[in-house]
Write a protein that holds these residues in place. Sequence first.
Motif, PDB file in Angstrom:
ATOM      1  N   ARG A   5       0.641  -1.015  -0.178  1.00  0.00           N
ATOM      2  CA  ARG A   5      -0.062  -0.003  -0.058  1.00  0.00           C
ATOM      3  C   ARG A   5       1.173   1.328  -0.005  1.00  0.00           C
ATOM      4  NH1 ARG A   5      -3.968   0.730   4.965  1.00  0.00           N
ATOM      5  NH2 ARG A   5      -2.147  -0.452   5.751  1.00  0.00           N
ATOM      6  N   ARG A   6       0.685   2.364  -0.713  1.00  0.00           N
ATOM      7  CA  ARG A   6       1.184   3.357  -0.989  1.00  0.00           C
ATOM      8  C   ARG A   6       1.107   4.407   0.349  1.00  0.00           C
ATOM      9  NH1 ARG A   6       2.031   6.565  -6.608  1.00  0.00           N
ATOM     10  NH2 ARG A   6       4.072   6.125  -6.329  1.00  0.00           N
ATOM     11  N   ARG A   7       2.189   4.979   0.875  1.00  0.00           N
ATOM     12  CA  ARG A   7       2.042   5.819   1.950  1.00  0.00           C
ATOM     13  C   ARG A   7       1.716   7.401   1.296  1.00  0.00           C
ATOM     14  NH1 ARG A   7       7.485   4.223   5.331  1.00  0.00           N
ATOM     15  NH2 ARG A   7       6.701   2.353   5.994  1.00  0.00           N
ATOM     16  N   PRO A   8       0.900   7.936   2.268  1.00  0.00           N
ATOM     17  CA  PRO A   8       0.533   9.271   1.649  1.00  0.00           C
ATOM     18  C   PRO A   8       1.689  10.325   1.698  1.00  0.00           C
ATOM     19  CG  PRO A   8      -0.354   9.048   3.837  1.00  0.00           C
ATOM     20  CD  PRO A   8       0.271   7.684   3.490  1.00  0.00           C
ATOM     21  N   ARG A   9       2.017  11.144   0.715  1.00  0.00           N
ATOM     22  CA  ARG A   9       3.096  12.025   0.573  1.00  0.00           C
ATOM     23  C   ARG A   9       2.953  13.091   1.675  1.00  0.00           C
ATOM     24  NH1 ARG A   9       5.294  13.346  -5.008  1.00  0.00           N
ATOM     25  NH2 ARG A   9       5.573  11.493  -5.874  1.00  0.00           N
ATOM     26  N   LEU A  10       4.242  13.313   2.194  1.00  0.00           N
ATOM     27  CA  LEU A  10       4.366  14.478   3.182  1.00  0.00           C
ATOM     28  C   LEU A  10       4.353  15.814   2.791  1.00  0.00           C
ATOM     29  CD1 LEU A  10       6.934  12.670   5.667  1.00  0.00           C
ATOM     30  CD2 LEU A  10       4.551  13.212   6.172  1.00  0.00           C
ATOM     31  N   ASN A  11       3.825  16.862   3.243  1.00  0.00           N
ATOM     32  CA  ASN A  11       3.792  18.257   2.674  1.00  0.00           C
ATOM     33  C   ASN A  11       4.942  18.818   3.326  1.00  0.00           C
ATOM     34  OD1 ASN A  11       3.299  20.568   1.781  1.00  0.00           O
ATOM     35  ND2 ASN A  11       1.330  20.993   2.488  1.00  0.00           N
ATOM     36  N   LEU A  12       6.130  18.963   2.482  1.00  0.00           N
ATOM     37  CA  LEU A  12       7.112  19.682   3.337  1.00  0.00           C
ATOM     38  C   LEU A  12       7.297  21.095   3.069  1.00  0.00           C
ATOM     39  CD1 LEU A  12       9.968  16.925   2.607  1.00  0.00           C
ATOM     40  CD2 LEU A  12       8.536  17.077   4.444  1.00  0.00           C
ATOM     41  N   GLY A  13       6.347  21.694   2.259  1.00  0.00           N
ATOM     42  CA  GLY A  13       6.239  23.007   1.841  1.00  0.00           C
ATOM     43  C   GLY A  13       7.137  23.179   1.008  1.00  0.00           C
ATOM     44  N   LYS A  14       7.133  24.532   0.337  1.00  0.00           N
ATOM     45  CA  LYS A  14       8.093  24.987  -0.762  1.00  0.00           C
ATOM     46  C   LYS A  14       9.400  25.419  -0.343  1.00  0.00           C
ATOM     47  CE  LYS A  14       7.891  27.955  -4.467  1.00  0.00           C
ATOM     48  NZ  LYS A  14       6.966  28.967  -5.509  1.00  0.00           N
ATOM     49  N   PHE A  15      10.436  25.018  -1.238  1.00  0.00           N
ATOM     50  CA  PHE A  15      11.679  24.997  -0.494  1.00  0.00           C
ATOM     51  C   PHE A  15      12.125  26.645  -0.673  1.00  0.00           C
ATOM     52  CE2 PHE A  15      16.089  26.007  -2.186  1.00  0.00           C
ATOM     53  CZ  PHE A  15      16.803  25.487  -1.128  1.00  0.00           C
ATOM     54  N   GLN A  16      12.884  27.082   0.277  1.00  0.00           N
ATOM     55  CA  GLN A  16      13.219  28.437   0.519  1.00  0.00           C
ATOM     56  C   GLN A  16      14.743  28.495   0.529  1.00  0.00           C
ATOM     57  OE1 GLN A  16      10.626  30.530   3.309  1.00  0.00           O
ATOM     58  NE2 GLN A  16       9.093  30.820   1.984  1.00  0.00           N
ATOM     59  N   ALA A  17      15.553  29.063  -0.404  1.00  0.00           N
ATOM     60  CA  ALA A  17      16.738  29.082   0.023  1.00  0.00           C
ATOM     61  C   ALA A  17      17.108  29.941   0.941  1.00  0.00           C
ATOM     62  CB  ALA A  17      17.543  29.425  -1.502  1.00  0.00           C
TER      63      ALA A  17
END
Length: 175
Positions: A5-17
């Motif tokens: 079964r596939r695990r749900p993706r984690l929302n890590l947000g948008k990359f900010q340098a």
Amino acid sequence: MSIFRRRPRLNLGKFQAPEPVEAAPIERVVEEGVLIARNAVRMAVKNRIIVDAARDHLDYDDGALAGLVHVEFDHLAEQAERLLRGSHSDRNRAVQAGLAEGLRQASMDGELISAIIDEARELAWSEIGTAIIAKLRDSYIPTADPQYLKNRDTRLRELRTINLAELEAAAHGEY
């Protein structure tokens, strides 16, 4: 099957340098490099003291250790000079040139050499003393004897029955 079964993706947000960081001043980098080299030389001297005493049974010799400090600093300066020749940026060349010069100066500083030897000697004797105490502790605690723990309660009971005042009086006499 549940194992596929596939695990749900984690929302890590948008990359900010991250914000750019200003490079440390070259003088500070060189100073810290010399401090790191000093610690490396001190550890080399400490190890030499331990090996000379424990393995080679040699007497402590300040002159030989001063020579070792000088050679170690020179060796590190040569490494910095080799890196200088291979450096491609002006900053790296400036750092390596400053480091090589600082290490050459350190190899000629008598007070610094004496301080390093004194610090290394203290560290070495502390380490040797700790090893001796651990060895003595292991050799004098008879944990390998199966009767030791069994008879411990009996020995403690006997110890409590000793009249310490009477024992002291017997050792010193009445008068």
